[in-house]
Design a protein around this motif. Sequence first.
Motif, PDB file in Angstrom:
ATOM      1  N   GLN A  36     -78.836  57.365  29.264  1.00 42.30           N
ATOM      2  CA  GLN A  36     -77.902  58.299  29.873  1.00 42.30           C
ATOM      3  C   GLN A  36     -78.661  59.495  30.466  1.00 42.30           C
ATOM      4  O   GLN A  36     -79.477  60.106  29.791  1.00 42.30           O
ATOM      5  N   ASN A  44     -76.274  65.008  40.233  1.00 40.82           N
ATOM      6  CA  ASN A  44     -75.473  63.994  39.554  1.00 40.82           C
ATOM      7  C   ASN A  44     -76.397  63.194  38.636  1.00 40.82           C
ATOM      8  O   ASN A  44     -77.401  62.660  39.088  1.00 40.82           O
ATOM      9  N   GLU A  45     -76.045  63.119  37.350  1.00 34.07           N
ATOM     10  CA  GLU A  45     -76.897  62.431  36.380  1.00 34.07           C
ATOM     11  C   GLU A  45     -76.404  61.029  36.037  1.00 34.07           C
ATOM     12  O   GLU A  45     -76.958  60.374  35.158  1.00 34.07           O
ATOM     13  N   LYS A  46     -75.362  60.552  36.734  1.00 37.44           N
ATOM     14  CA  LYS A  46     -74.791  59.251  36.396  1.00 37.44           C
ATOM     15  C   LYS A  46     -74.974  58.181  37.467  1.00 37.44           C
ATOM     16  O   LYS A  46     -74.934  56.987  37.171  1.00 37.44           O
ATOM     17  N   ILE A  47     -75.167  58.581  38.716  1.00 35.07           N
ATOM     18  CA  ILE A  47     -75.159  57.617  39.803  1.00 35.07           C
ATOM     19  C   ILE A  47     -76.344  56.646  39.754  1.00 35.07           C
ATOM     20  O   ILE A  47     -76.197  55.468  40.054  1.00 35.07           O
ATOM     21  N   ASP A  52     -69.338  64.988  40.676  1.00 30.31           N
ATOM     22  CA  ASP A  52     -68.365  64.471  39.715  1.00 30.31           C
ATOM     23  C   ASP A  52     -68.342  62.952  39.636  1.00 30.31           C
ATOM     24  O   ASP A  52     -67.634  62.384  38.803  1.00 30.31           O
ATOM     25  N   ASP A  88     -68.757  59.178  38.828  1.00 35.18           N
ATOM     26  CA  ASP A  88     -69.149  58.338  37.697  1.00 35.18           C
ATOM     27  C   ASP A  88     -68.950  56.888  38.126  1.00 35.18           C
ATOM     28  O   ASP A  88     -67.816  56.460  38.374  1.00 35.18           O
ATOM     29  N   GLU A 109     -68.736  54.275  36.589  1.00 35.22           N
ATOM     30  CA  GLU A 109     -67.857  53.529  35.692  1.00 35.22           C
ATOM     31  C   GLU A 109     -66.398  53.979  35.793  1.00 35.22           C
ATOM     32  O   GLU A 109     -65.510  53.302  35.273  1.00 35.22           O
ATOM     33  N   LYS A 110     -66.166  55.116  36.471  1.00 36.83           N
ATOM     34  CA  LYS A 110     -64.800  55.670  36.477  1.00 36.83           C
ATOM     35  C   LYS A 110     -64.457  56.281  37.834  1.00 36.83           C
ATOM     36  O   LYS A 110     -64.096  57.438  37.926  1.00 36.83           O
ATOM     37  N   PHE A 111     -64.544  55.485  38.878  1.00 35.85           N
ATOM     38  CA  PHE A 111     -64.201  56.032  40.203  1.00 35.85           C
ATOM     39  C   PHE A 111     -62.900  55.451  40.748  1.00 35.85           C
ATOM     40  O   PHE A 111     -62.245  56.072  41.578  1.00 35.85           O
TER      41      PHE A 111
END
Length: 206
Positions: free
Chosen positions: A82, A104-107, A194, A196, A198-200
């Motif tokens: 993560q 952004n730390e998730k892309i 913002d 994510d 997994e949650k777009f």
Amino acid sequence: MQSIKLFKKISVVASVMILPGLSLAGTYIEGKDVPADLRPFITANTKLLAFVSADLNGDDKADYVFILEKQKKNATDEDMEQGQRPLHIAIRQADGKLKLVKTNEKIVLCSTCGGMMGDPFADLTASKKSFTVSHYGGSAWRWANEYQFNYSRKDDSWQLVKVSESSFHASDPEKAKEKIYTPPKHFGKIDIADFDPEKFKGVGAK
């Protein structure tokens, strides 16, 4: 078939500077290919994974979108799954200096998140007011994705405009399947900060 073209595209990385194995700390850097004005953004215990220069906000100045990779402090430390690879956007100011404006730390997926195919990060590309991040991984079942963001002058930020998800079995790559997601049908306004992966779907005001 468009999905086959996607897999071929991300298998050959040509438009991005990728620096595997280049360890960086603070402002120290080895190698002459990294622009000097990017070096202050390469923090301790990170390395520069990839970068590309383009006019990201339409003001005719050269900006940067780049990806850092956090490094283990000790070889025995657990793998980071993560936030290992933050993506940053640095915009050229009127005085010529760069300013970090978005993160952004998730892309970008972690270095061990690609299954048997290894590192899933495939490509980082950019053009005027737009950039795209691509991944590729899997084992017998292969998968790929692309996330495209375009600049919004109204919001002075970069928003998700397209997601492509593809898959195929290694024994029959000609039968690749691709799904395309675009606003406002599949999601609303999603800022790069913002986003994510997994949650777009269904996220954001329409």
